[in-house]
Scaffold this motif. Structure first.
Motif, PDB file in Angstrom:
ATOM      1  N   ASP A 121      32.447  34.884  23.572  1.00 12.61           N
ATOM      2  CA  ASP A 121      33.351  35.378  24.614  1.00 12.61           C
ATOM      3  C   ASP A 121      33.552  34.357  25.738  1.00 12.61           C
ATOM      4  O   ASP A 121      33.959  34.704  26.836  1.00 12.61           O
ATOM      5  CB  ASP A 121      32.840  36.700  25.180  1.00 12.61           C
ATOM      6  N   ARG A 123      35.116  31.685  28.144  1.00 11.43           N
ATOM      7  CA  ARG A 123      36.486  31.660  28.669  1.00 11.43           C
ATOM      8  C   ARG A 123      37.279  30.544  28.008  1.00 11.43           C
ATOM      9  O   ARG A 123      36.731  29.562  27.508  1.00 11.43           O
ATOM     10  CB  ARG A 123      36.505  31.537  30.180  1.00 11.43           C
ATOM     11  N   ARG A 133      37.565  28.202  16.978  1.00 10.36           N
ATOM     12  CA  ARG A 133      36.199  27.955  17.412  1.00 10.36           C
ATOM     13  C   ARG A 133      35.826  26.513  17.082  1.00 10.36           C
ATOM     14  O   ARG A 133      36.100  26.019  15.993  1.00 10.36           O
ATOM     15  CB  ARG A 133      35.246  28.918  16.703  1.00 10.36           C
TER      16      ARG A 133
END
Length: 167
Positions: A121, A123, A133
């Motif tokens: 999670d 930012r 990712r």
């Protein structure tokens, strides 16, 4: 493990000023690597030719996305990228390796736990449809959508740590 000469470099507070301090105090240096982890962390690896009074010749300068110096590590040898991150975040299974002994370390007011950047999670300034990712955590622009010309790997292709390239 703090050394006054390493702390003096970190106290420059931004990468440009730190590089000028190295030039002024130590003369020439080699830029060995620039590694980006996620959107907000950079590691710049330097070898200082005349390193005394630094305790060792290799510096890893960690900065935020604005070039603010967070940490300076001084080592005898060049670390492997993911060994450096394994040292920082040993619980992340994608990171492994042994870091050369740290001769000195200095942190600034910009420093915070770099593992926070790796969380699912964490930012991001990239909209979800435009990001993926990064290896180990954090976000990067989705393949083919580099958010900066500096995100490209040598040869122009941007890929994963396993050598995959964008098609």
């Amino acid at each position: 493990m703090t050394d006054a000469s390493v702390q003096a470099l970190a106290d420059a507070m931004d990468l440009g000023s730190l590089l000028q301090e190295i030039r002024d105090r130590h003369g020439e240096f080699d830029l060995l690597a620039h590694w980006k982890q996620g959107e907000f962390h950079h590691d710049v690896v330097l070898r200082v030719h005349r390193f005394a009074p630094l305790p060792a010749p290799v510096l890893v300068v960690s900065t935020n996305c604005n070039g603010g110096v967070k940490e300076v590590l001084c080592l005898g040898d060049v670390p492997e990228r993911y060994a450096l991150w394994h040292h920082r975040c040993p619980g992340v299974p994608e990171f492994s390796g042994e870091l050369p002994p740290i001769a000195a370390q200095a942190r600034t007011s910009h420093y915070f736990d770099p593992c926070e950047l790796l969380a699912a999670d964490a930012r991001s300034e990239l909209r979800p449809e435009f990001r993926e990712r990064d290896v180990g955590g954090g976000w990067r622009a989705r393949c083919g959508q580099a958010d900066s010309p500096f995100d490209a790997e040598p040869g122009g292709a941007r890929g994963s740590a396993k050598g995959e390239t964008c098609s």
